[in-house]
Design a protein around this motif. Structure first.
Motif, PDB file in Angstrom:
ATOM      1  N   VAL A  39      -7.008   0.295  -4.152  1.00 44.49           N
ATOM      2  CA  VAL A  39      -7.942   0.282  -3.022  1.00 44.49           C
ATOM      3  C   VAL A  39      -9.278   0.866  -3.453  1.00 44.49           C
ATOM      4  O   VAL A  39      -9.336   1.963  -4.016  1.00 44.49           O
ATOM      5  CB  VAL A  39      -7.378   1.081  -1.834  1.00 44.49           C
ATOM      6  CG1 VAL A  39      -8.422   1.203  -0.723  1.00 44.49           C
ATOM      7  CG2 VAL A  39      -6.113   0.415  -1.295  1.00 44.49           C
ATOM      8  N   VAL A  40     -10.355   0.124  -3.183  1.00 42.64           N
ATOM      9  CA  VAL A  40     -11.717   0.584  -3.427  1.00 42.64           C
ATOM     10  C   VAL A  40     -12.410   0.729  -2.073  1.00 42.64           C
ATOM     11  O   VAL A  40     -12.488  -0.243  -1.312  1.00 42.64           O
ATOM     12  CB  VAL A  40     -12.499  -0.412  -4.309  1.00 42.64           C
ATOM     13  CG1 VAL A  40     -13.946   0.044  -4.487  1.00 42.64           C
ATOM     14  CG2 VAL A  40     -11.824  -0.578  -5.658  1.00 42.64           C
ATOM     15  N   LYS A  57      -0.748   6.320   2.752  1.00 33.42           N
ATOM     16  CA  LYS A  57      -2.113   6.560   2.283  1.00 33.42           C
ATOM     17  C   LYS A  57      -2.276   6.064   0.858  1.00 33.42           C
ATOM     18  O   LYS A  57      -1.491   6.379  -0.024  1.00 33.42           O
ATOM     19  CB  LYS A  57      -2.451   8.048   2.363  1.00 33.42           C
ATOM     20  CG  LYS A  57      -3.856   8.385   1.898  1.00 33.42           C
ATOM     21  CD  LYS A  57      -4.125   9.886   1.998  1.00 33.42           C
ATOM     22  CE  LYS A  57      -5.490  10.231   1.435  1.00 33.42           C
ATOM     23  NZ  LYS A  57      -5.759  11.698   1.527  1.00 33.42           N
ATOM     24  N   ALA A  58      -3.296   5.248   0.631  1.00 33.85           N
ATOM     25  CA  ALA A  58      -3.533   4.678  -0.686  1.00 33.85           C
ATOM     26  C   ALA A  58      -4.040   5.738  -1.645  1.00 33.85           C
ATOM     27  O   ALA A  58      -4.784   6.646  -1.263  1.00 33.85           O
ATOM     28  CB  ALA A  58      -4.539   3.533  -0.598  1.00 33.85           C
ATOM     29  N   GLN A  59      -3.649   5.616  -2.898  1.00 38.05           N
ATOM     30  CA  GLN A  59      -4.146   6.501  -3.937  1.00 38.05           C
ATOM     31  C   GLN A  59      -5.580   6.107  -4.273  1.00 38.05           C
ATOM     32  O   GLN A  59      -5.896   4.927  -4.419  1.00 38.05           O
ATOM     33  CB  GLN A  59      -3.274   6.379  -5.186  1.00 38.05           C
ATOM     34  CG  GLN A  59      -1.795   6.641  -4.930  1.00 38.05           C
ATOM     35  CD  GLN A  59      -0.937   6.274  -6.128  1.00 38.05           C
ATOM     36  OE1 GLN A  59      -1.268   6.600  -7.258  1.00 38.05           O
ATOM     37  NE2 GLN A  59       0.174   5.586  -5.877  1.00 38.05           N
ATOM     38  N   THR A  60      -6.453   7.086  -4.389  1.00 42.52           N
ATOM     39  CA  THR A  60      -7.849   6.816  -4.722  1.00 42.52           C
ATOM     40  C   THR A  60      -8.330   7.847  -5.734  1.00 42.52           C
ATOM     41  O   THR A  60      -7.620   8.794  -6.085  1.00 42.52           O
ATOM     42  CB  THR A  60      -8.751   6.880  -3.477  1.00 42.52           C
ATOM     43  OG1 THR A  60      -8.630   8.173  -2.875  1.00 42.52           O
ATOM     44  CG2 THR A  60      -8.352   5.814  -2.455  1.00 42.52           C
ATOM     45  N   THR A  67     -12.807   3.283 -10.650  1.00 42.00           N
ATOM     46  CA  THR A  67     -11.625   2.436 -10.787  1.00 42.00           C
ATOM     47  C   THR A  67     -10.389   3.214 -10.339  1.00 42.00           C
ATOM     48  O   THR A  67     -10.023   4.215 -10.949  1.00 42.00           O
ATOM     49  CB  THR A  67     -11.441   1.974 -12.234  1.00 42.00           C
ATOM     50  OG1 THR A  67     -12.580   1.220 -12.644  1.00 42.00           O
ATOM     51  CG2 THR A  67     -10.198   1.105 -12.371  1.00 42.00           C
ATOM     52  N   PRO A  68      -9.714   2.774  -9.253  1.00 42.66           N
ATOM     53  CA  PRO A  68      -8.552   3.508  -8.742  1.00 42.66           C
ATOM     54  C   PRO A  68      -7.283   3.069  -9.466  1.00 42.66           C
ATOM     55  O   PRO A  68      -7.253   2.032 -10.139  1.00 42.66           O
ATOM     56  CB  PRO A  68      -8.514   3.081  -7.270  1.00 42.66           C
ATOM     57  CG  PRO A  68      -9.041   1.673  -7.302  1.00 42.66           C
ATOM     58  CD  PRO A  68     -10.071   1.628  -8.413  1.00 42.66           C
ATOM     59  N   MET A 252     -12.437  -1.759 -14.146  1.00 44.24           N
ATOM     60  CA  MET A 252     -11.676  -2.300 -15.258  1.00 44.24           C
ATOM     61  C   MET A 252     -10.428  -2.977 -14.699  1.00 44.24           C
ATOM     62  O   MET A 252      -9.587  -2.327 -14.105  1.00 44.24           O
ATOM     63  CB  MET A 252     -11.301  -1.201 -16.254  1.00 44.24           C
ATOM     64  CG  MET A 252     -12.489  -0.701 -17.077  1.00 44.24           C
ATOM     65  SD  MET A 252     -13.593   0.395 -16.160  1.00 44.24           S
ATOM     66  CE  MET A 252     -12.731   1.941 -16.257  1.00 44.24           C
ATOM     67  N   ASP A 253     -10.319  -4.275 -14.893  1.00 45.76           N
ATOM     68  CA  ASP A 253      -9.197  -5.025 -14.324  1.00 45.76           C
ATOM     69  C   ASP A 253      -8.001  -5.074 -15.257  1.00 45.76           C
ATOM     70  O   ASP A 253      -6.873  -5.292 -14.813  1.00 45.76           O
ATOM     71  CB  ASP A 253      -9.627  -6.455 -13.974  1.00 45.76           C
ATOM     72  CG  ASP A 253     -10.594  -6.478 -12.793  1.00 45.76           C
ATOM     73  OD1 ASP A 253     -10.723  -5.451 -12.110  1.00 45.76           O
ATOM     74  OD2 ASP A 253     -11.226  -7.516 -12.577  1.00 45.76           O
TER      75      ASP A 253
END
Length: 256
Positions: A39-40, A57-60, A67-68, A252-253
């Protein structure tokens, strides 16, 4: 801020170098057979918020545009909610997207809540290796206040494109992954229909609304470049009294 004035006609130069870090290495992901999500948080004027994915809750990162990490989810869909920080609702934003096994996905919040343009995008990330000697670059327009943009993308040292590589990229739109040489590249962004200028006709570095040069180190090969709405004016200021830059991130993908 009026739409016409919000597109800052100011060249912003940045040099970003990526090395062989440990972010997003496939071997570090939980159960690669499960869908992977990151998630961005690129939306503005929503206050302090959390993003829930399937109720969790998403990690960020500390920097919301950094880049998460990816995290595994169960099932064939994801329920995405943006909520006031530390709560489970009511949701400011609510959307559901399909996902498939073994896929890598980016959920990106974009837009300006104060202007009613807050939205979420679901993107499927490409983790397949590009051909030898190449990288892959995807561009996302997450800015609701600057209008469509023309993108000029080229390998540094090559002749600057005579026409936009991607014309008229609108808000909430994404390009396909573009092939580039695996050295360094330049992204020039302009309001749609407006050509960049040069100090000397066709020579040197163009004057662009946003001009970004990225130097590629070893390891990373697939990238996402995204732009977002400007932040709110500083306290006591007004849009007509200062220049606001265009926030952006380079994600970074994949790590090859």
């Amino acid at each position: 801020m009026e739409r016409a004035a919000s597109f800052v006609l100011l060249a912003i130069y940045a040099l970003i170098t990526f090395g062989c870090g440990n972010s997003n290495s496939n071997s570090m992901l939980n159960n690669p057979a499960s869908p992977q999500v990151r998630v961005v948080q690129g939306g503005v004027n929503s206050g302090n918020v959390d993003v829930l994915v399937n109720g969790t809750k998403a990690q960020t990162r500390a920097n919301p545009l950094a880049t998460p990490p990816y995290f595994a989810v169960a099932g064939s869909s994801i329920h995405v909610e943006e909520v006031p920080s530390g709560t489970t609702g009511p949701a400011i934003l609510d959307a559901t997207y399909p996902v498939t096994a073994s896929s890598f996905n980016t959920v990106m919040t974009v837009g300006d809540d104060a202007k009613g343009t807050l939205a979420a995008l679901a993107l499927v990330d490409d983790h397949t290796a590009p051909p030898t000697g190449q990288i892959k670059l995807r561009v996302v327009n997450g800015a609701s206040t600057i209008g469509p943009v023309d993108l000029y993308v080229n390998n540094v040292g090559d002749v600057f494109p005579s026409a936009p590589t991607v014309p008229g990229l609108t808000f909430k739109s994404s390009t396909a992954y573009l092939p580039l040489s695996a050295s360094n590249y330049q992204i020039c962004m302009m309001p749609a229909g407006t050509s960049p200028s040069f100090a000397f006709i066709g020579v040197g570095t163009p004057n662009c609304s946003l001009n970004l040069t990225v130097d590629i180190g070893s390891g990373y090969r697939n990238f996402t470049f995204a732009i977002f709405d400007p932040p709110p004016p500083p306290s006591g200021g007004s849009p007509g009294q200062f220049v606001v830059g265009i926030p952006f991130t380079v994600l970074m993908d994949s790590h090859q």
